[in-house]
Design an enzyme around this catalytic site. Sequence first.
Site, PDB file in Angstrom:
ATOM      1  N   HIS A  31       0.812  -1.212   0.000  1.00 42.90           N
ATOM      2  CA  HIS A  31       0.000   0.000   0.000  1.00 42.90           C
ATOM      3  C   HIS A  31       0.847   1.264   0.000  1.00 42.90           C
ATOM      4  O   HIS A  31       0.559   2.216  -0.721  1.00 42.90           O
ATOM      5  CB  HIS A  31      -0.935   0.006   1.205  1.00 42.90           C
ATOM      6  CG  HIS A  31      -1.759   1.249   1.299  1.00 42.90           C
ATOM      7  ND1 HIS A  31      -2.738   1.545   0.384  1.00 42.90           N
ATOM      8  CD2 HIS A  31      -1.728   2.275   2.168  1.00 42.90           C
ATOM      9  CE1 HIS A  31      -3.282   2.701   0.689  1.00 42.90           C
ATOM     10  NE2 HIS A  31      -2.691   3.162   1.775  1.00 42.90           N
ATOM     11  N   TYR A  44       4.333   0.242  -2.898  1.00 43.76           N
ATOM     12  CA  TYR A  44       4.076  -0.417  -4.186  1.00 43.76           C
ATOM     13  C   TYR A  44       5.138  -1.472  -4.491  1.00 43.76           C
ATOM     14  O   TYR A  44       5.733  -1.491  -5.568  1.00 43.76           O
ATOM     15  CB  TYR A  44       3.983   0.613  -5.314  1.00 43.76           C
ATOM     16  CG  TYR A  44       2.823   1.549  -5.148  1.00 43.76           C
ATOM     17  CD1 TYR A  44       1.563   1.200  -5.602  1.00 43.76           C
ATOM     18  CD2 TYR A  44       2.972   2.782  -4.512  1.00 43.76           C
ATOM     19  CE1 TYR A  44       0.484   2.051  -5.441  1.00 43.76           C
ATOM     20  CE2 TYR A  44       1.895   3.632  -4.337  1.00 43.76           C
ATOM     21  CZ  TYR A  44       0.661   3.264  -4.817  1.00 43.76           C
ATOM     22  OH  TYR A  44      -0.395   4.096  -4.654  1.00 43.76           O
ATOM     23  N   LYS A  72      -4.298  10.564 -11.312  1.00 44.21           N
ATOM     24  CA  LYS A  72      -3.822   9.903 -10.099  1.00 44.21           C
ATOM     25  C   LYS A  72      -4.149   8.417 -10.175  1.00 44.21           C
ATOM     26  O   LYS A  72      -5.225   8.033 -10.614  1.00 44.21           O
ATOM     27  CB  LYS A  72      -4.482  10.513  -8.857  1.00 44.21           C
ATOM     28  CG  LYS A  72      -4.062   9.875  -7.553  1.00 44.21           C
ATOM     29  CD  LYS A  72      -2.587  10.054  -7.267  1.00 44.21           C
ATOM     30  CE  LYS A  72      -2.219   9.413  -5.945  1.00 44.21           C
ATOM     31  NZ  LYS A  72      -0.883   9.719  -5.525  1.00 44.21           N
ATOM     32  N   HIS A 106      -5.150  -0.035  -3.623  1.00 49.52           N
ATOM     33  CA  HIS A 106      -5.686  -0.338  -2.297  1.00 49.52           C
ATOM     34  C   HIS A 106      -5.900  -1.833  -2.143  1.00 49.52           C
ATOM     35  O   HIS A 106      -6.899  -2.277  -1.573  1.00 49.52           O
ATOM     36  CB  HIS A 106      -6.974   0.456  -2.044  1.00 49.52           C
ATOM     37  CG  HIS A 106      -6.721   1.703  -1.272  1.00 49.52           C
ATOM     38  ND1 HIS A 106      -7.310   1.973  -0.075  1.00 49.52           N
ATOM     39  CD2 HIS A 106      -5.885   2.734  -1.512  1.00 49.52           C
ATOM     40  CE1 HIS A 106      -6.883   3.125   0.392  1.00 49.52           C
ATOM     41  NE2 HIS A 106      -6.009   3.611  -0.466  1.00 49.52           N
ATOM     42  N   ASN A 107      -4.947  -2.616  -2.637  1.00 51.70           N
ATOM     43  CA  ASN A 107      -5.066  -4.069  -2.571  1.00 51.70           C
ATOM     44  C   ASN A 107      -5.231  -4.565  -1.144  1.00 51.70           C
ATOM     45  O   ASN A 107      -6.180  -5.278  -0.833  1.00 51.70           O
ATOM     46  CB  ASN A 107      -3.827  -4.736  -3.183  1.00 51.70           C
ATOM     47  CG  ASN A 107      -3.668  -4.385  -4.640  1.00 51.70           C
ATOM     48  OD1 ASN A 107      -4.588  -3.914  -5.280  1.00 51.70           O
ATOM     49  ND2 ASN A 107      -2.482  -4.595  -5.165  1.00 51.70           N
ATOM     50  N   ARG A 155      -8.859  13.233  -3.387  1.00 59.21           N
ATOM     51  CA  ARG A 155      -8.112  14.198  -2.571  1.00 59.21           C
ATOM     52  C   ARG A 155      -6.877  14.699  -3.310  1.00 59.21           C
ATOM     53  O   ARG A 155      -6.596  15.891  -3.346  1.00 59.21           O
ATOM     54  CB  ARG A 155      -7.695  13.536  -1.246  1.00 59.21           C
ATOM     55  CG  ARG A 155      -6.794  14.395  -0.380  1.00 59.21           C
ATOM     56  CD  ARG A 155      -5.973  13.578   0.615  1.00 59.21           C
ATOM     57  NE  ARG A 155      -5.100  12.657  -0.081  1.00 59.21           N
ATOM     58  CZ  ARG A 155      -4.945  11.372   0.251  1.00 59.21           C
ATOM     59  NH1 ARG A 155      -5.587  10.847   1.268  1.00 59.21           N
ATOM     60  NH2 ARG A 155      -4.132  10.601  -0.442  1.00 59.21           N
ATOM     61  N   ASP A 156      -6.138  13.760  -3.924  1.00 55.19           N
ATOM     62  CA  ASP A 156      -4.894  14.142  -4.593  1.00 55.19           C
ATOM     63  C   ASP A 156      -5.144  14.976  -5.849  1.00 55.19           C
ATOM     64  O   ASP A 156      -4.312  15.799  -6.228  1.00 55.19           O
ATOM     65  CB  ASP A 156      -4.064  12.900  -4.913  1.00 55.19           C
ATOM     66  CG  ASP A 156      -3.509  12.240  -3.658  1.00 55.19           C
ATOM     67  OD1 ASP A 156      -3.563  12.859  -2.569  1.00 55.19           O
ATOM     68  OD2 ASP A 156      -3.034  11.101  -3.757  1.00 55.19           O
TER      69      ASP A 156
END
Length: 183
Positions: free
Chosen positions: A47, A50, A89, A93-94, A114-115
């Site tokens: 998470h 990566y 973006k 979220h695995n 958000r980003d």
Amino acid sequence: MTDSNITPETVEQHNLTQEEFARICELLGRRPNLTELGVFSVMWSEHCSYKSSRVHLKRLPTRGPRVIVPPGENAGVVDIGDDWCVAFKVESHNHPSFIEPFQGAATGVGGILRDVFTMGARPVAAMNSLRFGPMADPAGEPPSAERQKVLNRNKSILKGCVSGIGHYGNCFGVPTVGGEVVF
């Protein structure tokens, strides 16, 4: 203060390899204590770092005359001409989605939105590339009781992720306009 009770099993429980543990010891100049091991475990998780996809992400172009803001903490920004820019973006979220599918997937969408917002842009659409384990036994045979538990868990993860993505995106009025699902 170090913790001499950190065993290979403790390292494995923290989803770290023995090579990663050796690197931690090298970086610290000593064996980590349990708290430090936990911090490395989180920061070196799929998470946050990566682990499995970094090698593939590095192949993507990140520099060029139209790249206004390269990928980083927030969204990347690309000049598409005529005084317009687009913010992009990607988020994985695995692990959170495996642990709690609805919330994990929802916070993934939330992080992306958000980003994009932090770059001064307005999100207008989302796309999702979803990967799940099998939903049925590929051999077509009735699965064992243990295998059926796994298949049922995969179905539950799928349902929760799709619901979480839709719920969070709908709260912001950002539609999912495309994507893919692979089993």
